[in-house]
Design an enzyme around this catalytic site. Structure first.
Site, mmCIF file in Angstrom:
data_model
loop_
_atom_site.group_PDB
_atom_site.id
_atom_site.type_symbol
_atom_site.label_atom_id
_atom_site.label_comp_id
_atom_site.label_asym_id
_atom_site.label_seq_id
_atom_site.Cartn_x
_atom_site.Cartn_y
_atom_site.Cartn_z
ATOM 1 C CB CYS A 135 -0.894 0.024 1.242
ATOM 2 S SG CYS A 135 -2.301 -1.057 1.135
ATOM 3 C CG ASP A 160 -8.159 -4.651 23.420
ATOM 4 O OD1 ASP A 160 -7.668 -5.652 23.986
ATOM 5 O OD2 ASP A 160 -7.806 -3.484 23.673
#
Length: 159
Positions: free
Chosen positions: A76, A129
Site C-alpha cells: 500500500c 479488545d
C-alpha cells in the site's frame, strides 16, 4: 511475471509506480460488524464499560488505522487522506449486532479501499479488545468493500 503489477522483472515484490496516474478524488466505504451479548450491549449503551467509552475509542482506533495502512499492508502507498469517518448502527433485525461503516477519502493517484477496510477491521477489533473481559465469545462479522469511486477503474458498488 510481467503480467503481475506487484512483481519486478526478477520476480520480486515491488510497490507499483503510480506517478503517471491521474490525480482524482477517491472514496471508499467498507463495512464490518461485531455480535455482542446483552451485557456488553448494555455497557455500550449506558457508557459503563470499565475500560471507558467503547465506541469513541474504537472510532479513534479506526481513524488511526486508516492513516497507518501503508505501515501494515506491504504494497500500500502512503496516502494523504482528506477525510475519515467511522459510523455505528445497531442492526434492527439481529439483536446485539453492531454494524460498522468506515468512509475514507483522498485526492490522489491511487485508491483508498485498503484504508477503509483496515479502518473497519481495526474498529471491530478495538471493540473486541475493550469488551473481552466481559465476554470472549464476541464474533466479528464479514468485512467487505461496499463502495469505491474515482480512478481509471471507475466506481464499484456492492449490491
Amino acid at each position: 511475471m510481467s503480467d503481475f503489477t506487484h512483481f519486478n522483472k526478477q520476480g520480486h515484490a515491488k510497490m507499483v509506480d503510480v506517478s503517471d496516474k491521474e490525480t482524482t478524488t477517491r472514496t471508499a466505504i467498507a463495512f464490518s460488524s461485531i455480535k455482542l451479548n446483552e451485557t456488553i450491549y448494555n455497557q455500550i449503551q449506558n457508557a459503563t464499560n470499565k475500560k471507558g467509552d467503547v465506541l469513541g475509542t474504537a472510532q479513534i482506533a479506526g481513524i488511526m488505522a486508516a492513516k497507518n495502512t501503508s505501515q501494515l499492508i506491504p504494497m500500500c502507498h502512503p496516502l494523504q487522506l482528506t477525510g475519515i469517518d467511522i459510523e455505528f448502527t445497531w442492526d434492527e433485525e439481529e439483536q446485539y449486532h453492531l454494524n460498522i461503516s468506515a468512509t475514507v477519502k483522498t485526492k490522489g493517484q491511487t485508491g483508498v479501499e485498503m484504508e477503509a477496510l483496515t479502518a473497519a477491521s481495526v474498529t471491530a477489533l478495538t471493540i473486541y479488545d475493550m469488551c473481552k473481559a466481559v465476554d470472549k465469545g464476541m464474533v466479528i462479522g464479514n468485512t467487505y468493500l461496499s463502495h469505491k469511486s474515482g480512478g481509471v477503474n471507475g466506481d464499484f458498488n456492492r449490491i
